[in-house]
Write a protein that holds these residues in place. Structure first.
Motif, short mmCIF file in Angstrom:
data_model
loop_
_atom_site.label_atom_id
_atom_site.label_comp_id
_atom_site.label_asym_id
_atom_site.label_seq_id
_atom_site.Cartn_x
_atom_site.Cartn_y
_atom_site.Cartn_z
N LYS A 224 3.77 21.69 -19.44
CA LYS A 224 4.81 20.65 -19.62
C LYS A 224 6.20 21.18 -19.29
O LYS A 224 7.19 20.75 -19.89
N GLY A 225 6.29 22.11 -18.36
CA GLY A 225 7.57 22.71 -18.01
C GLY A 225 8.16 22.14 -16.74
O GLY A 225 7.45 21.86 -15.77
N LEU A 226 9.47 21.96 -16.75
CA LEU A 226 10.19 21.47 -15.58
C LEU A 226 11.06 22.58 -15.00
O LEU A 226 11.52 23.45 -15.72
N GLY A 227 11.27 22.52 -13.71
CA GLY A 227 12.10 23.54 -13.08
C GLY A 227 12.28 23.29 -11.60
O GLY A 227 12.03 22.19 -11.10
N GLY A 228 12.72 24.33 -10.91
CA GLY A 228 12.95 24.23 -9.48
C GLY A 228 12.85 25.59 -8.83
O GLY A 228 12.73 26.62 -9.51
N LEU A 229 12.89 25.61 -7.51
CA LEU A 229 12.78 26.87 -6.79
C LEU A 229 13.38 26.72 -5.39
O LEU A 229 13.49 25.62 -4.85
N ILE A 230 13.77 27.85 -4.83
CA ILE A 230 14.11 27.95 -3.42
C ILE A 230 13.20 29.01 -2.81
O ILE A 230 12.88 30.01 -3.45
N LEU A 231 12.80 28.79 -1.57
CA LEU A 231 11.76 29.62 -0.98
C LEU A 231 12.02 29.76 0.51
O LEU A 231 12.35 28.79 1.18
N VAL A 232 11.89 30.99 1.02
CA VAL A 232 11.95 31.22 2.46
C VAL A 232 10.75 32.05 2.87
O VAL A 232 10.35 32.98 2.16
N SER A 233 10.12 31.68 3.98
CA SER A 233 8.95 32.41 4.46
C SER A 233 9.37 33.53 5.40
O SER A 233 10.52 33.60 5.85
N LYS A 234 8.43 34.38 5.73
CA LYS A 234 8.72 35.50 6.64
C LYS A 234 9.06 35.02 8.04
O LYS A 234 9.62 35.76 8.85
N THR A 235 8.71 33.77 8.37
CA THR A 235 9.01 33.21 9.69
C THR A 235 10.29 32.36 9.69
O THR A 235 10.68 31.82 10.73
N GLY A 236 10.94 32.23 8.52
CA GLY A 236 12.20 31.51 8.46
C GLY A 236 12.11 30.07 8.00
O GLY A 236 13.13 29.37 7.95
N ASP A 237 10.91 29.60 7.66
CA ASP A 237 10.80 28.27 7.07
C ASP A 237 11.34 28.33 5.64
O ASP A 237 11.15 29.33 4.94
N TRP A 238 11.98 27.26 5.19
CA TRP A 238 12.56 27.27 3.86
C TRP A 238 12.38 25.93 3.17
O TRP A 238 12.12 24.91 3.83
N VAL A 239 12.52 25.94 1.86
CA VAL A 239 12.43 24.70 1.09
C VAL A 239 13.20 24.87 -0.21
O VAL A 239 13.33 25.98 -0.74
N ALA A 240 13.74 23.77 -0.71
CA ALA A 240 14.33 23.70 -2.06
C ALA A 240 13.64 22.54 -2.76
O ALA A 240 13.68 21.40 -2.28
N LYS A 241 12.99 22.82 -3.90
CA LYS A 241 12.19 21.81 -4.61
C LYS A 241 12.47 21.88 -6.10
O LYS A 241 12.74 22.96 -6.65
N TRP A 242 12.37 20.75 -6.78
CA TRP A 242 12.56 20.74 -8.23
C TRP A 242 11.87 19.53 -8.84
O TRP A 242 11.61 18.53 -8.18
#
Length: 272
Positions: A224-242
């Protein structure tokens, strides 16, 4: 390799009157970090530069502007990781042994003994809107890094150690996969090891979007936890999710900055 830098300013509710200041602050931090990368600097230097910029901004709960403890003494939890050597610098546990209190209704981890010399600042401070700040980067040499910094929960117990200084929870970096920084309810993040869980999904062939959705969805359904993250892959793809109501974020790549706060909000501008 085209450099990439992504920053976040913490997952949680954001009042309308501060949104524009948060946008300005998050874009400035992303620009500082990206300029380091564009000039040939390392991913480690870039994430440090971005996070220090956020720590110095009074709108964010980190560094000089962190939530106060129940004792009214400020405590900083900060971690920086470099993937090429898998190093971590952790201020959360220096000077004391960890006592596991998993299952506690309040906190997951407390110091057994306290050494405030390990804290980065000692200030009396009032609480702010948001929590944890963080950054992830991919440099021109293909190295990835992350940094996560927080003041933690408002009125937390003395000795409480949250997710931010814990490798695998507050963040993780591996040149063979990517780099991640997390934010949200620290006890929930610790219980599911959110950062490493996300990179595990990438190891299994998931995209950055899919990995982020899977890990955040698991934390929400399992604990039941809420949160977010930022992520970048080794190939340069990225995302920001929450999964919280809002999360200030900005991403810099190919001379452009992408940024937003609320779901569905993305603005793209050229960098000077």
């Amino acid at each position: 390799m085209n450099p990439v830098l992504v920053v976040h300013g913490g997952a949680g509710p954001v009042s309308e009157d501060v949104k524009e200041r948060l946008r300005q602050g998050i874009v400035r931090a992303a620009t500082v970090g990206y300029c380091i990368l564009r000039e040939g600097g390392s991913a480690v230097d870039a994430v440090e530069g971005a996070v220090v910029t956020l720590e110095d901004n009074p709108e964010f709960n980190a560094g000089k502007c962190a939530f106060r403890l129940m004792s009214a003494i400020q405590h900083i939890e900060e971690e920086k990781s470099r993937a090429e050597k898998k190093e971590s610098k952790d201020s959360g546990g220096k000077g004391g042994t960890f006592n596991s209190v998993l299952g506690s209704k309040l906190h997951c981890w407390l110091w057994a003994s306290f050494s405030f010399s390990a804290c980065r600042f000692f200030l009396f401070i009032f609480s702010r809107n948001l929590e944890t700040v963080g950054a992830v980067a991919l440099d021109c040499k293909g190295n990835v890094a992350y940094a996560t910094s927080t003041g933690g929960l408002v009125n937390k117990m003395v000795g409480r150690v949250g997710d931010s200084p814990c490798v695998g929870s507050g963040g993780y970096a591996d040149n063979d996969i990517g780099a991640i920084s997390t934010t949200g309810h620290g006890e929930s993040i610790l219980k599911v090891n959110l950062a490493r869980l996300t990179l595990y999904h990438m190891e299994q062939g998931k995209t950055v979007e899919e990995a982020a959705d899977l890990s955040l969805g698991y934390m929400k359904s399992r604990v039941k936890g809420l949160g977010g993250l930022i992520l970048v892959s080794k190939t340069g793809d990225w995302v920001a999710k929450w999964t919280t109501t809002s999360m200030p974020w900005a991403a810099t790549k190919d001379g452009k900055v992408h940024f937003g706060i609320d779901p569905g909000e993305t603005t793209i501008k050229d960098l000077a």
